[in-house]
Design a protein around this motif. Structure first.
Motif, short mmCIF file in Angstrom:
data_model
loop_
_atom_site.label_atom_id
_atom_site.label_comp_id
_atom_site.label_asym_id
_atom_site.label_seq_id
_atom_site.Cartn_x
_atom_site.Cartn_y
_atom_site.Cartn_z
N LYS A 29 0.83 -1.20 0.00
CA LYS A 29 0.00 0.00 0.00
C LYS A 29 0.86 1.26 0.00
O LYS A 29 2.03 1.23 0.39
CB LYS A 29 -0.90 0.01 1.24
CG LYS A 29 -1.85 -1.15 1.31
CD LYS A 29 -2.64 -1.13 2.61
CE LYS A 29 -1.75 -1.36 3.83
NZ LYS A 29 -2.51 -1.33 5.10
N PRO A 30 0.30 2.40 -0.41
CA PRO A 30 1.05 3.66 -0.41
C PRO A 30 1.58 3.99 0.99
O PRO A 30 2.75 4.30 1.16
CB PRO A 30 0.01 4.70 -0.85
CG PRO A 30 -1.01 3.94 -1.62
CD PRO A 30 -1.06 2.57 -0.99
N LYS A 31 0.70 3.93 1.99
CA LYS A 31 1.11 4.19 3.37
C LYS A 31 1.05 2.89 4.16
O LYS A 31 0.17 2.07 3.96
CB LYS A 31 0.15 5.21 4.01
CG LYS A 31 0.07 6.54 3.28
CD LYS A 31 1.33 7.35 3.48
CE LYS A 31 1.23 8.67 2.70
NZ LYS A 31 2.53 9.37 2.66
N ASN A 32 1.98 2.74 5.06
CA ASN A 32 2.04 1.56 5.93
C ASN A 32 1.93 0.24 5.16
O ASN A 32 1.04 -0.57 5.44
CB ASN A 32 0.91 1.63 6.98
CG ASN A 32 1.02 2.87 7.83
OD1 ASN A 32 2.11 3.38 8.07
ND2 ASN A 32 -0.11 3.39 8.26
N PRO A 33 2.80 0.04 4.19
CA PRO A 33 2.80 -1.26 3.51
C PRO A 33 3.17 -2.35 4.50
O PRO A 33 3.88 -2.10 5.50
CB PRO A 33 3.88 -1.09 2.44
CG PRO A 33 4.77 0.00 2.95
CD PRO A 33 3.88 0.93 3.72
N ARG A 34 2.69 -3.56 4.25
CA ARG A 34 2.86 -4.64 5.22
C ARG A 34 4.15 -5.42 4.93
O ARG A 34 4.12 -6.62 4.61
CB ARG A 34 1.64 -5.53 5.17
CG ARG A 34 0.36 -4.72 5.40
CD ARG A 34 -0.91 -5.51 5.16
NE ARG A 34 -1.01 -6.66 6.06
CZ ARG A 34 -2.05 -7.48 6.07
NH1 ARG A 34 -3.07 -7.27 5.25
NH2 ARG A 34 -2.09 -8.49 6.89
N CYS A 35 5.27 -4.72 5.06
CA CYS A 35 6.56 -5.32 4.72
C CYS A 35 6.91 -6.50 5.64
O CYS A 35 7.64 -7.41 5.23
CB CYS A 35 7.66 -4.26 4.80
SG CYS A 35 7.43 -2.90 3.64
N GLU A 36 6.38 -6.47 6.86
CA GLU A 36 6.76 -7.52 7.82
C GLU A 36 6.24 -8.88 7.40
O GLU A 36 6.79 -9.91 7.78
CB GLU A 36 6.30 -7.15 9.25
CG GLU A 36 4.80 -7.01 9.45
CD GLU A 36 4.23 -5.72 8.86
OE1 GLU A 36 3.00 -5.58 8.88
OE2 GLU A 36 5.01 -4.86 8.39
#
Length: 343
Positions: free
Chosen positions: A190-197
């Motif tokens: 997502k643009p903000k707060n992508p779920r990289c974890e």
DNA sequence: AAAGCGGGGTC
DNA sequence: GACCCAGCTTT
């Protein structure tokens, strides 16, 4: 299948939303969904998609409707040129293609309102043509995976990302692959707060490794937002419960939608200078913020006194008939909040 | 290449 | 308030 495609499409099979236009390969319905979803979120567009499919089950039904009817169904969705082009294309497909949609990218992109993204989407989803979609989601995913910093809203950026998108495309299953990369961008990257974890690409995402996730995709300058000052005189007739409207014809915002009597001024001061008379009803002021302009709007309601002091293109409409007229959201809200006495 | 075009959501 | 969204057409 290469690793990127495998991880992406595995993620998709486990996380995809069940959406009506994904349950069909009918090019009419896919086209309809793609036009509606241009610059529009699924949550906002879904109800409109269902309305259109229900009202116009085939492209021939849509072709035989009037433009005003189509605009009225589109009312509230914005970017109204999409609706005008939608209707124009339906008529073309009906009159010149026997009601059958073109089945190739090159045939589709000739249609009004169908650009590179939409032609790639329809040709791959419906006809399994190997065309890579390139939309906001794809730009974001690819710019992060490769930590590629060329601004996406430049000619060079468009070219470079187009090459990247083509290189990643799964030629064996372009339909699923295209859906997958866009859905991944919409729900996960997502643009903000992508779920990289919890990202399947933790090991190869260059932006994640470099700590530049929030800098991608790069874009150049935001254009200046113009201020406009609208003075609406809302003529009403209490006796017959009518409100006076005129159709907008200028190539401007709300093209072909209905409008109150409008005077536009270049500044707040000019507008205020124009309000000289004593008013029976307190003006209503609103600020309407759009993508490229901010409208400072003043509504003045006036009970009609004969002779009608305005131009003759202004015509009376009952509150009830407004349901069937294309009116901007701003006007709709004003009517609901301030003109209740007419109903 | 740049400007114009809506409305709603997120942070 | 800034930014974003399954972009395209016109100038």
């Amino acid at each position: 299948m290469v690793r990127f495609q495998r991880l992406l499409q595995n993620w998709y099979s486990e996380n995809k939303r069940d959406l009506p236009w994904r349950r069909t390969k009918n090019p009419y319905k896919v086209w309809l969904s793609e036009i509606i979803l241009q610059q529009t979120r699924v949550a906002q567009g879904l109800a409109y998609y269902n309305k259109f499919v229900y009202t116009y089950p085939t492209v021939s039904d849509l072709a035989q409707a009037s433009e005003q009817e189509v605009l009225n169904l589109w009312k509230g969705l914005g970017y109204y040129s999409r609706a005008r082009n939608l209707h124009k294309t339906a008529k073309e497909v009906f009159n010149e293609h026997g009601g059958v949609f073109p089945e190739t990218y090159l045939g589709l992109i000739k249609l009004s309102g169908v650009g590179p993204y939409t032609a790639a989407a329809i040709s791959s989803f419906c006809f399994d043509e190997a065309q890579a979609v390139l939309d906001g989601n794809v730009f974001r995913v690819l710019s992060r995976i490769h930590d590629h910093q060329t601004p996406i809203n430049t000619t060079l950026g468009m070219k470079e990302f187009s090459v990247l998108a083509k290189a990643h495309l799964n030629l064996q299953d372009p339909a699923s692959y295209n859906q997958a990369i866009m859905e991944f961008g919409a729900l996960h990257c997502k643009p903000k707060n992508p779920r990289c974890e919890t990202c399947p690409f933790t090991l190869e995402c260059s932006a994640l490794i470099n700590g530049t996730i929030d800098l991608r995709p790069q874009k150049i300058k935001k254009l200046k937002i113009k201020k406009r000052f609208f003075l609406y005189i809302v003529y009403t007739d209490r006796a017959s419960k009518m409100v006076y409207l005129k159709k907008r014809t200028a190539k401007d915002i709300w093209h072909h939608l209905f409008d109150f009597y409008l005077e536009e001024y270049s500044s707040k001061e000019e507008l205020e200078k124009a309000i000289t008379e004593d008013l029976e009803i307190e003006p209503v002021q609103k600020t309407h913020k759009l993508t490229h302009q901010t409208l400072h709007v003043t509504f003045i309601q006036k009970e009609i006194k004969k002779p009608l002091p305005t131009d003759e293109t202004l015509k009376p409409y009952s509150l009830k008939s407004l349901k069937n007229l294309p009116i901007p959201t701003l006007h709709q809200k004003y009517i609901e909040e301030e003109l209740g006495f007419l109903g």
